[in-house]
Enzyme design. Structure first.
Site, short mmCIF file in Angstrom:
data_model
loop_
_atom_site.label_atom_id
_atom_site.label_comp_id
_atom_site.label_asym_id
_atom_site.label_seq_id
_atom_site.Cartn_x
_atom_site.Cartn_y
_atom_site.Cartn_z
N GLY A 12 26.34 -79.34 -43.92
CA GLY A 12 25.69 -80.41 -44.68
C GLY A 12 26.50 -80.74 -45.92
O GLY A 12 27.68 -80.38 -46.04
N ALA A 14 26.45 -79.65 -49.01
CA ALA A 14 26.94 -78.56 -49.86
C ALA A 14 28.14 -77.87 -49.21
O ALA A 14 29.16 -77.64 -49.87
CB ALA A 14 25.82 -77.56 -50.12
N GLY A 15 28.02 -77.54 -47.93
CA GLY A 15 29.10 -76.83 -47.24
C GLY A 15 30.35 -77.69 -47.15
O GLY A 15 31.47 -77.24 -47.43
N PHE A 118 13.30 -93.70 -59.76
CA PHE A 118 12.85 -92.60 -58.91
C PHE A 118 11.83 -91.78 -59.68
O PHE A 118 11.85 -91.76 -60.92
CB PHE A 118 14.04 -91.72 -58.49
CG PHE A 118 14.23 -91.64 -57.01
CD1 PHE A 118 14.72 -92.73 -56.30
CD2 PHE A 118 13.90 -90.49 -56.30
CE1 PHE A 118 14.88 -92.65 -54.91
CE2 PHE A 118 14.06 -90.41 -54.93
CZ PHE A 118 14.55 -91.48 -54.23
N ASP A 212 17.49 -69.91 -41.81
CA ASP A 212 18.28 -68.79 -41.26
C ASP A 212 19.09 -68.07 -42.34
O ASP A 212 19.16 -66.84 -42.36
CB ASP A 212 19.29 -69.29 -40.22
CG ASP A 212 18.65 -69.79 -38.94
OD1 ASP A 212 17.61 -69.24 -38.54
OD2 ASP A 212 19.20 -70.72 -38.33
N GLN A 231 8.15 -77.58 -52.02
CA GLN A 231 7.83 -78.96 -52.39
C GLN A 231 7.15 -79.73 -51.27
O GLN A 231 7.64 -79.78 -50.14
CB GLN A 231 9.10 -79.72 -52.79
CG GLN A 231 8.81 -81.17 -53.17
CD GLN A 231 9.92 -81.79 -53.99
OE1 GLN A 231 10.96 -82.16 -53.45
NE2 GLN A 231 9.72 -81.89 -55.28
N HIS A 233 6.31 -83.44 -50.25
CA HIS A 233 6.64 -84.83 -50.59
C HIS A 233 5.37 -85.64 -50.40
O HIS A 233 4.69 -85.50 -49.38
CB HIS A 233 7.75 -85.34 -49.67
CG HIS A 233 8.35 -86.63 -50.12
ND1 HIS A 233 7.64 -87.81 -50.09
CD2 HIS A 233 9.56 -86.92 -50.63
CE1 HIS A 233 8.42 -88.77 -50.55
NE2 HIS A 233 9.58 -88.27 -50.89
N LEU A 243 9.56 -88.54 -43.26
CA LEU A 243 9.57 -88.99 -44.65
C LEU A 243 9.56 -90.51 -44.78
O LEU A 243 10.30 -91.20 -44.10
CB LEU A 243 10.85 -88.47 -45.30
CG LEU A 243 10.93 -88.74 -46.79
CD1 LEU A 243 9.97 -87.82 -47.51
CD2 LEU A 243 12.33 -88.52 -47.29
N GLU A 246 10.87 -91.83 -51.35
CA GLU A 246 10.37 -92.21 -52.67
C GLU A 246 10.98 -93.53 -53.13
O GLU A 246 10.45 -94.21 -54.01
CB GLU A 246 10.77 -91.10 -53.64
CG GLU A 246 10.02 -91.10 -54.92
CD GLU A 246 10.18 -89.75 -55.61
OE1 GLU A 246 9.73 -88.74 -55.05
OE2 GLU A 246 10.77 -89.73 -56.68
N ARG A 277 6.79 -85.30 -57.87
CA ARG A 277 6.19 -85.10 -56.54
C ARG A 277 5.02 -84.14 -56.53
O ARG A 277 4.08 -84.33 -55.76
CB ARG A 277 7.27 -84.59 -55.60
CG ARG A 277 8.29 -85.66 -55.34
CD ARG A 277 9.39 -85.20 -54.47
NE ARG A 277 10.24 -86.35 -54.20
CZ ARG A 277 11.42 -86.28 -53.61
NH1 ARG A 277 11.90 -85.11 -53.23
NH2 ARG A 277 12.12 -87.37 -53.40
N HIS A 348 8.70 -80.62 -47.71
CA HIS A 348 9.94 -81.36 -47.85
C HIS A 348 11.12 -80.55 -48.34
O HIS A 348 12.25 -80.74 -47.89
CB HIS A 348 9.69 -82.50 -48.83
CG HIS A 348 10.81 -83.46 -48.96
ND1 HIS A 348 11.34 -84.12 -47.88
CD2 HIS A 348 11.53 -83.89 -50.04
CE1 HIS A 348 12.33 -84.92 -48.29
NE2 HIS A 348 12.46 -84.77 -49.59
N GLU A 378 20.66 -76.47 -50.75
CA GLU A 378 19.23 -76.19 -50.74
C GLU A 378 18.93 -74.71 -50.53
O GLU A 378 17.92 -74.20 -51.01
CB GLU A 378 18.54 -77.04 -49.67
CG GLU A 378 17.03 -76.96 -49.76
CD GLU A 378 16.32 -78.00 -48.92
OE1 GLU A 378 16.93 -79.02 -48.56
OE2 GLU A 378 15.13 -77.78 -48.62
N ARG A 389 11.30 -79.98 -57.93
CA ARG A 389 12.52 -80.79 -57.95
C ARG A 389 12.19 -82.27 -58.14
O ARG A 389 11.24 -82.77 -57.55
CB ARG A 389 13.27 -80.62 -56.63
CG ARG A 389 14.39 -81.60 -56.43
CD ARG A 389 15.18 -81.32 -55.17
NE ARG A 389 14.55 -81.80 -53.97
CZ ARG A 389 14.78 -83.00 -53.42
NH1 ARG A 389 15.59 -83.86 -53.99
NH2 ARG A 389 14.18 -83.33 -52.29
N SER A 394 18.67 -83.48 -55.45
CA SER A 394 19.15 -82.47 -54.50
C SER A 394 20.52 -82.82 -53.94
O SER A 394 21.42 -81.98 -53.88
CB SER A 394 18.16 -82.30 -53.37
OG SER A 394 18.74 -81.50 -52.38
N LEU A 395 20.70 -84.08 -53.55
CA LEU A 395 22.04 -84.49 -53.09
C LEU A 395 23.03 -84.23 -54.22
O LEU A 395 24.14 -83.75 -54.01
CB LEU A 395 22.06 -85.97 -52.71
CG LEU A 395 21.21 -86.37 -51.50
CD1 LEU A 395 21.38 -87.85 -51.20
CD2 LEU A 395 21.57 -85.55 -50.27
#
Ligand SMILES: Cc1cc2nc3c(=O)[nH]c(=O)nc-3n(C[C@H](O)[C@H](O)[C@H](O)COP(=O)(O)OP(=O)(O)OC[C@H]3O[C@@H](n4cnc5c(N)ncnc54)[C@H](O)[C@@H]3O)c2cc1C
Length: 575
Positions: A12, A14-15, A118, A212, A231, A233, A243, A246, A277, A348, A378, A389, A394-395
């Protein structure tokens, strides 16, 4: 045995961002990313609304300090403020860097990156690509991985972290296609395995979000931080739970109850639909409890409320939030141009996770770090979100901390040797674990146990919590753990045995569920997303601190970490 300088689990945001940074810092390093999905199918691809950064393209009065304050207030003062400062200061640069990599952000008429409102953000600072922001960013990151020669193991399932004498040495994984088991050794191991939405029965998350990485970390004897903060949503499409971003409220949509009232006026009058949220989700739950929810036939007393876009007009709906319009149309047959959408809270996001410092180094406890082990995104807890959050942070966290962790890893592996591992031992143990599952003469189907477990988590550790409910949840969990050893698998083969993968994922879900319940039961206060009807006030005297929970077969041991407070003293949180 496979060997890499660095092995990253998770394809994703982050990786991938970490892998790109390692390759940029030292192109000679041998870096690999492993994912149980294709990287582009990581949950990041589904992110819709956007990524926050005080670029000031729309709102000149914005600043990183304002972004930091909103984030800390949104977190109900549990976020570590040193980590929030890094997040918000570095935000504008990482957005521009993504743009230079090729990410197509939506634009203002003069060509600068557009920014929208937001929830919980006091300025218009969320950068976006229509309502497909994750898609736009992840595709460019994966393209860049290929450009930098990062090796990708796609559709390999990582089943174990190899941790010996306080050092992460590698992984055990198997190829889903043919069941081949491999041990990988590496100078540094990074987890970027995402969230755990599937612990609950209604979630916006994809099927792979099973926690995992969290479970493997806990099973290796390492702690998890703040797992009680889950969280909800506010706007999951009813009844499916997917989803509705938002961004839809950011662009002006209303929440209305069965009486046609914009009820947020009673809960957060200054922010209305753009309250954070936790507050908005609770408001919807209260309205439904009070009989002001809506039934399918439009009468009062049902279990959802309406998200109303009609006043926004067709052109705005179709240009700013086309994907959300399509979701409602395709999944529940609602044309949002002329009809309100049925929504209610859906699970969420996971605020807690693997405890790390601001370089992504994993903590071994309240003091000290694990050698060679890093985490971001995450699955980690740095902690920039504290107890709640804010949307579009988060992104941002994945990119800022993915990048920082990548840089720290590139530095860490310099002049280090590959660790030694007893490969045969790990292969043997993995084979035995798999064979035992295949051979089990059980009476339960995976789906049956998983569904009962998810229902239990939703009922006993949901929006409203009490000691009594959570004790019952913990008790039922023991029954499900007993049933796990009596699961029967139909597929005994090694070719694309997705039933086996589901069995392993169910083990992760149950470990994570137990950590959530035990941590939530221990926190006798209400803060952010964690709301206790038996302790309805925030209690800074006893609980302005992070939970650190250790898993063992005998039960969960809880300790604490202090909160870093550098800029903003805790205040009452009102909107
Ligand atoms: C529908 C939706 C919309 C969202 N919209 C926004 C938004 O607009 N703005 C925002 O800031 N945030 C948003 N979020 C949250 C945000 O998208 C996520 O928190 C973030 O993308 C997580 O990224 P990640 O890299 O940590 O993990 P993920 O993208 O979830 O990736 C996890 C990776 O780990 C791999 N993996 C996991 N377990 C294993 C294993 N055992 N073996 C091998 N590989 C494994 C998976 O295959 C995957 O590649 C949204 C979330 C959802 C669900």
């Amino acid at each position: 045995m496979l060997e890499h300088d660095v092995i990253i689990v998770g394809g994703g945001l982050a990786g991938c961002r970490a892998a790109v940074e390692i390759a940029r810092k030292n192109p000679k390093l041998n870096v690999a990313v492993v994912a149980k999905t294709h990287p582009i199918r990581s949950h990041s691809v589904a992110a819709q609304g956007g990524m926050a950064a005080s670029l000031r393209n729309v709102d000149e009065a914005d600043s990183w300090e304002a972004h930091a304050f909103d984030t800390v207030k949104g977190s109900d003062y549990l976020a570590d403020q040193d980590a929030v400062e890094i997040l918000t200061r570095e935000a504008p640069d990482v957005v521009i860097d993504l743009e230079h990599m090729g990410v197509l952000f939506s634009r203002l008429p003069d060509g600068r990156i557009a920014q929208r409102a937001f929830g919980g953000h006091s300025h218009n600072r969320t950068c976006y690509a229509a309502d497909k922001t994750g898609h736009a960013i992840l595709h460019e990151l994966v393209n860049n991985l290929r450009r930098f020669g990062v090796q990708i193991y796609e559709e390999w399932y990582v089943m174990r972290l190899i941790l010996e004498e306080g050092q992460a040495k590698g992984l055990v994984m198997f190829r889903i296609e043919d069941g081949q088991i491999e041990v990988v050794r590496a100078k540094a191991v990074m987890f970027a395995t995402g969230g755990y939405g599937r612990v609950y029965n209604t979630t916006s998350n994809d099927y792979a979000s099973c926690g995992d990485g969290l479970a493997m970390t806990a099973l290796a004897g390492l702690p998890l931080e703040d797992m009680e903060f889950v969280q909800f949503h506010p706007t999951g499409l009813y009844p499916v739970g997917v989803l509705i971003s938002e961004a839809v409220r950011g662009e002006g949509a209303y929440l209305i109850n069965s009486e046609g009232d914009r009820f947020m006026a009673n809960y957060a009058p200054s922010r209305m639909e753009l309250a954070p949220r936790d507050i908005t989700s609770r408001a919807i739950a209260y309205e439904i409890r009070a009989g002001r929810g809506v039934h399918q036939d439009g009468t009062a007393g049902g279990s959802f409320v309406y998200l109303d876009l009609r006043h926004m007009g067709k052109e705005k709906i179709m240009s700013r939030v086309p994907f959300c319009w399509e979701e409602a149309h395709r999944l529940v047959g609602v044309d949002a141009v002329t009809q309100p959408m049925p929504v209610r809270p859906t699970i969420h996001y996971c605020m807690g996770g693997i405890p790390v410092n601001t370089d992504g180094q994993v903590r071994s406890g309240s003091q000290g770090f694990v050698e060679g082990f890093f985490a971001a995104g995450e699955t980690s807890c740095v902690s920039v979100h504290g107890a709640n959050r804010l949307g579009s942070n988060s992104l941002l966290e994945c990119v800022v901390y993915g990048k920082r962790t990548g840089a720290a890893i590139a530095q860490y592996v310099q002049n280090r040797k590959l660790p030694t591992i007893d490969e045969q031992r790990y292969i043997k143990e993995a084979k035995e674990q798999i064979q035992a599952l295949l051979d089990q003469p059980g009476q339960y189907r995976i789906n049956q146990v998983r569904q009962a477990f998810q229902d239990c988590m939703t009922e006993y550790c949901g929006v409203f919590r009490t000691e009594e409910l959570m004790q019952e949840g913990l008790r039922q969990l023991q029954d499900f753990q007993g049933q796990y050893s009596q699961i029967y698998l139909d597929d005994k083969g090694s070719c694309w045995n997705t039933e086996l993968v589901e069995a392993l994922e169910l083990r992760s879900l149950m470990v994570v569920g137990q950590m959530i319940l035990a941590s939530a039961n221990n926190r006798r206060e209400s803060r952010g997303a964690h709301f206790r009807e038996d302790y309805s006030q925030r209690d800074d005297t006893n609980f302005l601190r992070h939970t650190i929970a250790y898993y063992s077969a005998a039960g969960i041991d809880i300790q604490y970490l202090p909160v870093s407070i550098t800029m903003f003293q805790p205040q009452e949180r009102k909107y």
